[in-house]
Design an enzyme around this catalytic site. Structure first.
Site, PDB file in Angstrom:
ATOM      1  N   HIS A 269       0.834  -1.203   0.000  1.00 58.90           N
ATOM      2  CA  HIS A 269       0.000   0.000   0.000  1.00 58.90           C
ATOM      3  C   HIS A 269       0.873   1.259   0.000  1.00 58.90           C
ATOM      4  CE1 HIS A 269      -3.590   2.435   1.255  1.00 58.90           C
ATOM      5  NE2 HIS A 269      -2.638   3.194   1.789  1.00 58.90           N
ATOM      6  N   GLU A 270       1.829   1.306   0.919  1.00 61.69           N
ATOM      7  CA  GLU A 270       2.694   2.483   0.997  1.00 61.69           C
ATOM      8  C   GLU A 270       3.602   2.595  -0.221  1.00 61.69           C
ATOM      9  OE1 GLU A 270       1.944   4.692   3.083  1.00 61.69           O
ATOM     10  OE2 GLU A 270       0.627   3.419   4.307  1.00 61.69           O
ATOM     11  N   HIS A 273       1.861   4.526  -2.879  1.00 60.72           N
ATOM     12  CA  HIS A 273       2.028   5.975  -2.690  1.00 60.72           C
ATOM     13  C   HIS A 273       3.395   6.421  -3.201  1.00 60.72           C
ATOM     14  CE1 HIS A 273      -1.582   6.914  -0.455  1.00 60.72           C
ATOM     15  NE2 HIS A 273      -1.329   6.020   0.484  1.00 60.72           N
ATOM     16  N   GLU A 299      -4.547   7.884  -2.848  1.00 62.82           N
ATOM     17  CA  GLU A 299      -5.044   6.599  -2.356  1.00 62.82           C
ATOM     18  C   GLU A 299      -5.406   5.661  -3.500  1.00 62.82           C
ATOM     19  OE1 GLU A 299      -5.032   5.248   0.596  1.00 62.82           O
ATOM     20  OE2 GLU A 299      -4.129   7.044   1.459  1.00 62.82           O
TER      21      GLU A 299
END
Length: 512
Positions: A269-270, A273, A299
């Site tokens: 997830h990170e 980003h 997001e």
């Protein structure tokens, strides 16, 4: 301005002013990153003052009348360039930032930043002790400061200015009906799936060593495109991404040794980003265009990689042999099909970050509604835990075991503000599905590439269509430019129905 020859000099002067402001903002971000990774607890008060000083200086420089005059002088220069040019975009976005900033006193920003730093440290302690009363007075102050921040702007709803700070163009009047429609479609899908026999995910809840999890996560995100020459991975209580420049983008994750999926999917997830920040055109380095457009677009990148890619069957056809070889004792008797089902298990959970794709947005909508109620003065902070539990009982049929698993589980209200903190996650899920649909339409080989371990097809498409532009476009402009349509919930609902009807072999309610 009469002398056109002076335009380039004034444009360069504006860039120089803005670069100094960015340097101050980035220095404050480094201090914040350090606070949440390696700083000893005893430094929280001083760190709050340090961050506040840098934020105050940055705000004072941004609101300097010199900036305003330069922006005014450069109006005709801006109009002489195409809308998506770096020159026109820099002036346009700088004007938008300036006009926002001049409404807010620098002293207020410093006060708010210092409070946020102290509130964060108090939240860490309160969460550990499972005692909401410790952090309650700080949250009450955060609410007061959030309401004061909103008061500096004209608004139809008090939350609108706070939402607009992170998701420009979004308002309560847009989000409430959008979320209501989404909730209406999701609730019967959740019930249909959770009424079937649950998937066995016990393979995920064995002992997985911290070091091996980190190493595997490192391998995965490097493979999908995270550049470790321009970034690093660390461990914190609550995962986040910090970008100090295109060449310095840092991510964090958290590891549970009895829950394999938490660490890996937080890491991916990170990394999503970070791929966004690392993919910005180097032409924009050092300017205020070198960043993400909005919370929702940011997001969309993290949720796309975390869910649509990393929870796909094709992804694990690529990575499962390596994972199984790393954790042979834990996974030797678990097939890739069973593992794929386990990581996509749908279940009603009290924890947002543990939630599956189907129930996740219900968590966000609960938080969004609570934010609005607090800002409107309809919900006191002291009553927040009870209100939280009531909404969880209503939509998910459960009550958190304690406030650390309930109202204190997320850092956002305690380390930032109340208002605009959560809608970006659901917007991100919706945008991710719509963007991925467009990407596959453009290049149908993308899913095949994922299965074969070739992530560059998707990564390069995202970089070309989203990442490289930085803040040149608004979120709405970018979505329409890429997909030819405004934001819609339908691609997400279609994706959920298709994936989980097959997985659970049940008839998921069809979108009306």
């Amino acid at each position: 301005m009469s002398n056109i020859s002076l335009f380039p000099a004034k444009y360069q002067e504006l860039k120089n002013h803005l670069r100094k402001i960015q340097n101050l903002e980035n220095a404050a971000s480094i201090l914040n990153w350090d606070q949440t990774t390696y700083m000893p607890n005893g430094g929280s008060y001083a760190r709050g003052q340090q961050i506040a000083t840098l934020k105050e200086l940055a705000h004072e420089k941004l609101t300097d009348p010199t900036i305003g005059q330069l922006l005014e002088d450069l109006r005709s220069y801006e109009q002489s360039f195409p809308y998506d040019s770096t020159e026109a975009s820099l002036i346009r976005v700088a004007r938008r930032d300036y006009e926002r900033a001049i409404r807010v006193p620098s002293k207020f920003m410093a006060k708010f930043c210092q409070h946020q730093a102290i509130s964060y440290e108090t939240w860490v302690k309160a969460k550990f002790l499972k005692d909401f009363s410790i952090v309650q007075p700080y949250l009450e102050k955060t609410l007061e400061l959030s309401q004061e921040l909103a008061s500096f702007f004209p608004y139809k709803h008090i939350a609108d200015p706070l939402i607009d700070l992170v998701d420009e163009g979004m308002t309560v009047s847009i989000l409430r009906p959008l979320f209501s429609k989404l909730r209406q479609k999701l609730l019967p899908i959740v019930e249909a799936i959770t009424d079937t026999p649950p998937i066995d995910d016990s393979c995920l809840h064995q002992y997985y060593s911290r070091e091996q999890q980190l190493n595997f996560g490192y391998t995965v995100i490097k493979r999908i495109g995270f550049d470790f020459q321009r970034g690093r991975l660390d461990v914190t209580p609550h995962p986040f991404t910090s970008s100090f420049s295109i060449g310095d983008v840092r991510i964090t994750t958290r590891i549970y040794e009895n829950n394999f999926s938490e660490g890996l999917f937080s890491t991916i997830h990170e990394a999503g980003h970070a791929l966004y920040e690392q993919g910005i055109s180097m032409e924009l380095e050092g300017t205020l265009l070198a960043g993400g457009i909005s919370s929702g677009i940011h997001e969309s990148q993290s949720r796309l990689w975390e869910n649509i890619v990393a929870r796909s069957r094709g992804f694990w056809e690529c990575f499962y042999p390596q994972l199984q070889g790393t954790f042979l004792k834990q996974l030797s008797s678990t097939s890739v099909a069973k593992f794929y089902q386990a990581i996509n298990r749908v279940a009603k959970s009290p924890i947002r970050t543990d939630a599956d794709e189907v129930t996740y947005n219900l968590h966000i909508m609960i938080r969004f509604n609570l934010e609005l109620a607090m800002l409107e003065g309809k919900l006191a902070v002291k009553d927040l835990p009870e209100a939280w539990n009531e909404l969880y009982k209503k939509d998910l049929g459960l009550v958190p075991a304690n406030n650390s698993e309930g109202v204190m589980q997320d850092v956002h209200w305690y380390g930032e503000m109340i208002g605009g903190m959560f809608q970006g996650y659901t917007l991100g899920n919706l945008i991710a599905a719509q963007i991925y649909q467009a990407a596959v339409k453009y290049n149908p080989e993308i899913p095949v590439g994922i299965e074969q371990g070739n992530f560059s097809l998707l990564h390069q498409w995202l970089k070309q269509n989203i990442h490289q532009h930085g803040r040149k476009y608004t979120a709405n402009e970018l979505i329409y430019h890429i997909t030819g349509k405004p934001l819609s919930i339908e691609p997400f609902i279609d994706y959920i129905q298709d994936k989980y009807s097959n997985m659970y072999q049940t008839k998921v309610p069809i979108s009306a």
